[in-house]
Design an enzyme around this catalytic site. Sequence first.
Site, PDB file in Angstrom:
ATOM      1  N   GLY A 141       0.788  -1.216   0.000  1.00  0.00           N
ATOM      2  CA  GLY A 141       0.000   0.000   0.000  1.00  0.00           C
ATOM      3  C   GLY A 141       0.823   1.270   0.000  1.00  0.00           C
ATOM      4  O   GLY A 141       1.992   1.311  -0.389  1.00  0.00           O
ATOM      5  N   CYS A 142       0.202   2.349   0.491  1.00  0.00           N
ATOM      6  CA  CYS A 142       0.779   3.684   0.372  1.00  0.00           C
ATOM      7  C   CYS A 142       2.061   3.868   1.171  1.00  0.00           C
ATOM      8  O   CYS A 142       2.840   4.782   0.880  1.00  0.00           O
ATOM      9  CB  CYS A 142      -0.249   4.730   0.809  1.00  0.00           C
ATOM     10  SG  CYS A 142      -1.691   4.829  -0.265  1.00  0.00           S
ATOM     11  N   ASN A 143       2.282   3.058   2.188  1.00  0.00           N
ATOM     12  CA  ASN A 143       3.512   3.195   2.969  1.00  0.00           C
ATOM     13  C   ASN A 143       4.716   2.519   2.313  1.00  0.00           C
ATOM     14  O   ASN A 143       5.853   2.693   2.737  1.00  0.00           O
ATOM     15  CB  ASN A 143       3.339   2.631   4.381  1.00  0.00           C
ATOM     16  CG  ASN A 143       2.824   1.205   4.384  1.00  0.00           C
ATOM     17  OD1 ASN A 143       1.617   1.009   4.450  1.00  0.00           O
ATOM     18  ND2 ASN A 143       3.696   0.220   4.317  1.00  0.00           N
TER      19      ASN A 143
END
Length: 359
Positions: A141-143
Amino acid sequence: MTLAAELRPRALGVGTAVTPTSYTQQEVLDTFEITDPKIRSVFLNSAIERRHLTLPPSDGAGGRVHEPQGDLLDKHKAMAIEMGAEALRACLKRAGAELSDLRHLCCVTSTGLLTPGLSALLIKELDIDRHCSRSDIVGMGCNAGLNALGVVSGWAAAHPGELAVVLCTEACSAAYTMDSTMRTAVVNSLFGDGAAAIAIRSGSAPNDAPVPEGPRILKFASCLIPDAVDAMRYDWDRDQGRFSFYLDPQVPYVVGAHAEPAVDRLLADTGLRRSDIAHWLVHSGGKKVIDAVALNLGLTRHDVRHTVGVLRDYGNVSSGSFLFSYERLLDEAVAQPGEYGVLMTMGPGSTIETALVQW
């Protein structure tokens, strides 16, 4: 034993890319004929002006073609390779390097599944040396951009003088469920297509190499929030026969509440305080996320100006968002030798990732 300063991995260059077509939030609402006032409010109060998207083709009757999951996977593959290649070339150009200099390629994506991974496909597509080592980080994901930066920084430290690149390429248009429900409205109003790459090397530069403009990478720290493990996730939508991303409305407040201990852990044993940090590059996760992080860390609007600007101009481009902000910081040419910066991303897990850098 600490790593000698000259062997600490250093950022050498950055490059970004987006898909050709962008839309205002109003244009997206009009395209999908969304009239529900609550859903329209989510779009129009998002602090996003434009996003780059590759929407489904017209069905000839005023609507849009329903894309089955197989078509979305094809879209992801094509877009990820095209954007990724452009961002990679731009990154290497800024770093004063060539494709032939590349020794490790790490590709990050969460908007589609591929086997073999993007690293292998790009090595073939760009005719990169087949002995280039590679890694793929999928589904974090975004991390994940900072997860990858940590892994590749370790590789660079173990291979002094050799060039590595982290490439985040997110075809978010291939991960949408297009309907008029409030569940999907949060996702559909937020994400955009984009790719970003950052070059890393430790040790001495090759002869005649340009002086790097980027900082040394000093330290990483992670914070997993187990109680929010389901707050950001992919589910299989049985009605539409595709994956659907879910964002809990409480995510901004959960992330905000954990931002302070995450940064304090990063700065522990460094002798630094938050007030010593000159540059903050926070993931453009959404208006409420940015506001919650800024409030809990005591950051000013100036501190998060690039985070806000990237959200405004591109939306949330997932794992590469913080690199879009980093590119803007480099373009400003305001970072001075000795200054510190903190990079922060957040995503499924729920997780906050941080890194400490120094120019």
